[in-house]
Design an enzyme around this catalytic site. Structure first.
Site, short mmCIF file in Angstrom:
data_model
loop_
_atom_site.label_atom_id
_atom_site.label_comp_id
_atom_site.label_asym_id
_atom_site.label_seq_id
_atom_site.Cartn_x
_atom_site.Cartn_y
_atom_site.Cartn_z
N GLU A 130 -3.20 1.91 29.84
CA GLU A 130 -3.98 0.71 30.19
C GLU A 130 -3.74 0.22 31.62
O GLU A 130 -3.44 -0.96 31.83
CB GLU A 130 -3.68 -0.43 29.21
CG GLU A 130 -4.09 -0.16 27.79
CD GLU A 130 -3.84 -1.36 26.88
OE1 GLU A 130 -3.29 -2.38 27.35
OE2 GLU A 130 -4.20 -1.29 25.70
N GLU B 55 -5.10 3.51 20.58
CA GLU B 55 -4.66 2.27 19.94
C GLU B 55 -5.86 1.58 19.31
O GLU B 55 -6.91 1.47 19.92
CB GLU B 55 -4.03 1.29 20.94
CG GLU B 55 -2.67 1.65 21.47
CD GLU B 55 -2.11 0.59 22.42
OE1 GLU B 55 -2.52 -0.60 22.30
OE2 GLU B 55 -1.29 0.94 23.28
N TRP C 44 -2.37 0.93 16.07
CA TRP C 44 -1.35 0.07 16.64
C TRP C 44 -1.06 -0.99 15.59
O TRP C 44 -1.88 -1.84 15.34
CB TRP C 44 -1.81 -0.59 17.95
CG TRP C 44 -0.68 -1.35 18.56
CD1 TRP C 44 -0.33 -2.66 18.32
CD2 TRP C 44 0.31 -0.84 19.46
NE1 TRP C 44 0.80 -2.98 19.01
CE2 TRP C 44 1.22 -1.89 19.72
CE3 TRP C 44 0.51 0.39 20.07
CZ2 TRP C 44 2.31 -1.74 20.57
CZ3 TRP C 44 1.59 0.54 20.91
CH2 TRP C 44 2.48 -0.52 21.16
#
EC number: 3.2.1.21
Length: 520
Positions: free
Chosen positions: A201, A417, A466
């Site tokens: 990210e 995720e 996640w």
């Protein structure tokens, strides 16, 4: 009457069997394709990161990282004033956690390397072989249980010394540091790790670290945030440039030195959100596209196409760094093998470039003049939750995957995720946290959307929840729980939530359907 009932049951069973097995009997690929599009090599897993999970603060030669310093100096910025010095102690409990993975039936586990365990001082010091030893043991233990390691080289934590010496990602020196880390990891772990990602990210890290200043290194300027240093309209893009080139450096090292022998693949992970135009006006539709350009496309366009999105170039002008001709060539020859997609939520988008607009998240120049909203009038973007940034919108996930499929044709994707966060309030009981029906609802809807996108042609190769465990969730501390397994913060005891059994059954169901198809 009894005979009639039996006759009806027989007819119904025959009809069902004909529906399942009778169509396209000459091609096993078509059997049950409507039920489960997941191929036989699809990865079902769970995800984690070093800082959020490992604990073992300064153990076995680990140095201070940027989040260690940030949480120790600024406990008031964390919702529960806590830190991850202990986290969920996976450093010492990884064998127990692998047992939990085996219970779920997952065939992969996504985790990250702690830069500070491998290179406590970056290139300014020695390799820490105790860190190498730990990850070797961990990787071998995963593989011994049939669980493929899916490894992220860096998940936002890095040695604080690199910040102190040269301001980390604001300096091109960070490219060399990251390349050195990558080379060491490929050398020591690559004979067993077949899935690598460079950065986790970077788009979100840049926004929170350099635009709003909520994450370390806490750099920003008004009106984006309240920081003592930084420039929100230049620094995020300087840091991004260095991250993108660092990614390319790591990919180039892997492809030229290791990939042929190790036979793995390498990509990058970005955060995505679906951005829905708040109206049918061209202005709002263009704003929604700008929102994507200033978020996930900001990273993906350069690493796949070697250039920034046009919308960013048009708005930012000279504030956006340019790639040299050599850098473009390096990006082209260091093209990722796949991209990792983290996805949790959706927003409505309102134009702020040509229209009057309230101030708020996304409304300013460095964000693309695209205001992010969770509702239009009385209509919310999916179901709102107690976690202020998460809205349940599986349809948005479906749209996001199709958008990526169309923008980056044939690029393999992993959902690295996806998950649901429970905000633990003072009155919340452990029983309520264990009975996590809302998480099951969320996962069911998003996995259904994933299947729909795959039927549309999205080339998705895996899905990681996640998260395996409740853990340290950055500014939320331990108050937001994403785990399939509940963690008692005093004893660190792991207990399965209802969602753990649900995910276990989901995997079993789809693997069994796959087996029927493969063996027919």
């Amino acid at each position: 009457m009894k005979n009639l009932t039996s006759f009806v049951i027989v007819i119904l069973l025959q009809s069902l069997l004909f529906h399942v097995y009778g169509r396209h009997q000459s091609s096993s690929k078509n059997i049950l394709v409507d039920s489960s599009p997941f191929p036989s090599d699809f990865l079902f897993g769970t995800a984690s990161s070093a800082y959020q999970y490992e604990g073992a603060f300064l153990t076995d030669g680990k140095s201070l990282n940027n989040w260690d310093v940030f949480t120790h100096k600024n406990p008031g910025k964390i919702l529960d004033k806590n830190n991850a010095d202990r986290a969920v102690d996976q450093y010492n409990r990884f064998l127990e956690d692998i047992q939990l993975m085996s219970f779920l039936g997952v065939n992969s586990y996504r985790f990250s390397i702690s830069w500070c365990r491998i290179l406590p001082r970056g290139r300014f010091g020695e390799i820490n072989y105790l860190g190498i030893k730990y990850y070797n043991i961990f990787i071998d233990a995963l593989i011994s249980r049939g669980i493929k390691p899916f490894v992220t080289l860096n998940h936002v934590d890095y040695p604080q010394e690199l910040e102190d010496r040269f301001q980390s990602w604001l300096n091109p020196e960070m490219q060399k540091e990251f390349g050195y880390l990558a080379d060491i990891c490929f050398k020591h772990f690559g004979n067993r790790v077949k899935y690598w990602t460079t950065l986790n990210e970077p788009n979100q890290q840049l926004i929170l670290g350099y635009l709003t200043g909520k994450f370390p290194p806490s750099r920003c300027s008004s009106p984006y945030g309240n920081c003592s240093q930084g420039n929100s309209e230049t620094e995020p893009f300087i840091a991004a440039h260095n991250m993108i080139l660092a990614h390319a450096k790591a990919v180039n090292i892997y492809k030229t030195k290791y990939q042929k022998e190790q036979k793995g693949s390498i990509g990058i992970v970005v955060q995505t959100s679906w951005f829905e135009p708040i109206s049918d006006s061209n202005a709002d539709k263009e704003a929604a596209e700008r929102a994507q350009s200033f978020y996930s496309n900001w990273i993906l366009d350069p690493v796949i196409y070697g250039k920034y999105p046009k919308e960013m170039v048009d708005i930012l002008g000279p504030a956006l760094p340019q790639f040299s001709s050599n850098e473009v060539k390096n990006l082209e020859k260091s093209r990722a093998d796949f991209v990792g997609i983290n996805h949790y939520t959706s927003y409505f988008i309102q134009d702020c470039l040509t229209s009057a607009c309230n101030t708020g998240h996304g409304a300013f120049k460095a964000e693309g003049y695209a205001l992010k909203l969770d509702r239009k009038g009385n209509v919310t973007i999916g179901e709102l939750t107690d976690v202020n940034w998460q809205h349940i919108d599986p349809t948005g996930f479906h749209k996001m995957l199709n958008y990526l499929k169309d923008r980056y044709p044939n690029m393999p994707m992993f959902i690295t995720e996806n998950g649901f966060g429970d905000l633990q309030k003072p009155e919340t009981t452990d029983k309520e946290l264990l009975n996590d029906t809302k998480r099951i609802q969320y996962m069911s809807g998003y996995l259904e959307a994933l299947q729909a996108a795959m039927r549309d042609g999205a080339n998705v190769k895996g899905y990681f929840v996640w998260s395996l465990l409740d853990n340290f969730e950055w500014l939320f501390g331990y108050k937001v729980r994403f785990g399939l397994f509940h963690v008692d913060l005093t004893t660190l005891k792991r207990s399965p939530k209802q969602s753990a059994s649900w995910y276990k059954n989901y995997i079993e169901e789809h693997v069994n359907r796959r087996d029927i198809v493969d063996n027919y």
